[in-house]
Design a protein around this motif. Structure first.
Motif, short mmCIF file in Angstrom:
data_model
loop_
_atom_site.label_atom_id
_atom_site.label_comp_id
_atom_site.label_asym_id
_atom_site.label_seq_id
_atom_site.Cartn_x
_atom_site.Cartn_y
_atom_site.Cartn_z
N CYS A 1 0.85 -1.19 0.00
CA CYS A 1 0.00 0.00 0.00
C CYS A 1 0.89 1.24 0.00
O CYS A 1 1.72 1.42 0.89
N LEU B 1 0.70 -7.76 4.45
CA LEU B 1 0.18 -6.49 3.96
C LEU B 1 1.07 -5.37 4.49
O LEU B 1 1.13 -5.14 5.70
N GLY C 1 2.15 -1.36 4.39
CA GLY C 1 1.72 -0.01 4.03
C GLY C 1 2.69 1.02 4.56
O GLY C 1 3.20 0.88 5.68
N ALA D 1 -3.75 -0.23 5.62
CA ALA D 1 -3.44 -1.64 5.85
C ALA D 1 -3.96 -2.10 7.20
O ALA D 1 -4.53 -3.20 7.32
N VAL E 1 0.78 -7.40 9.31
CA VAL E 1 0.86 -6.04 8.77
C VAL E 1 2.26 -5.50 9.06
O VAL E 1 2.77 -5.65 10.17
#
Length: 266
Positions: A26, A87, A89, A97, A111
């Motif tokens: 992201c 994920l 970000g 995220a 994350v």
């Protein structure tokens, strides 16, 4: 090859590269998926990497009606066939995220929140309040330069504040991406149509059920460093790493250290 997924009221541009377990990236808020061009060569050799442009940026459509930032990420997951992903970000991408992981924990292995920015602190302590007090003057200067000298000049002021450790070409990249995404950068807050969680994820860190690796550069702005500390303290399963040589964009300002860090999580 550009790929697109239809979403309510528009479409999103996304790309995939490599093979292996999925990693979804992201972007920083004023950038688009091109910010990952120096990361993709090594990361796509270790994982299948999905990048995408938010609405109002890159090759995605403009926001024309209220939409969910979280469901936009879900649409990219679905279109790319992602069942669960690491994920990652950066900046505002970290906020997105974390919001996605809050709503869809089963779809997120971990994350990685890099230089996460979340706006004003809820119930700030004195140190947090002092760190935020530095930002209005920066934002006012950026607006003043934009009016007097144009978008390219104001983007340079912005990038120099957030990315003081960037090399010449990386600085040029981030300035160029901000100019390319002028539509979003100059969009008034009241005209931005994306919505997050309600209440927002910055008030719900303690509810996150996935592991979170927090990464911050020691040359980042004080408020970002305060957010990194708050995130690491409030998320039940979190760890904080600070890179001495990095700023807000460690994948660009400290690429070797960033690669070592991320490879350790794959």
């Amino acid at each position: 090859m550009a790929k697109y997924v239809e979403v309510p009221g528009g479409y999103l541009h996304y790309r995939t590269a490599g093979a292996g377990r999925d990693v979804v990236l992201c972007n920083a808020g004023a950038a688009d998926l091109r910010m990952w061009e120096s990361t993709l060569p090594w990361l796509s050799g270790a994982a299948r990497v999905i990048t995408f442009d938010y609405r109002d940026t890159g090759l995605s459509s403009a926001g024309t009606a209220p939409y969910s930032e979280v469901e936009d990420i879900a649409a990219v997951f679905d279109a790319a066939g992602v069942t669960d992903a690491l994920l990652l970000g950066v900046s505002d991408g970290a906020r997105r995220a974390l919001a996605f992981a809050h709503r869809y924990p089963a779809r997120v292995r971990r994350v990685v929140a890099v230089g996460g920015t979340f706006g004003p602190f809820p119930d700030p302590n004195a140190e947090e309040e002092a760190s935020r007090a530095l930002l209005p003057a920066l934002f006012e200067r950026i607006a003043r330069v934009r009016t007097a000298e144009g978008m390219h000049a104001s983007a340079a002021v912005d990038v120099d504040a957030w990315g003081p450790a960037l090399g010449r070409d990386q600085r040029r990249l981030m300035i160029g991406l901000e100019v390319a995404n002028t539509h979003l950068v100059t969009l008034p807050d009241e005209e931005y149509l994306g919505t997050e969680l309600d209440p927002p994820v910055k008030t719900r860190f303690a509810e996150l059920a996935v592991p979170v690796s927090v990464l911050v550069g020691e040359h980042d702005l004080p408020a970002t460093r305060m957010w990194a500390r708050r995130l690491a303290e409030q998320v039940p399963d979190a760890e904080l790493t600070a890179l001495p040589e990095a700023d807000h964009y460690p994948m660009l300002s400290a690429p070797a250290a960033f690669e070592r860090f991320l490879r350790g999580l794959l």
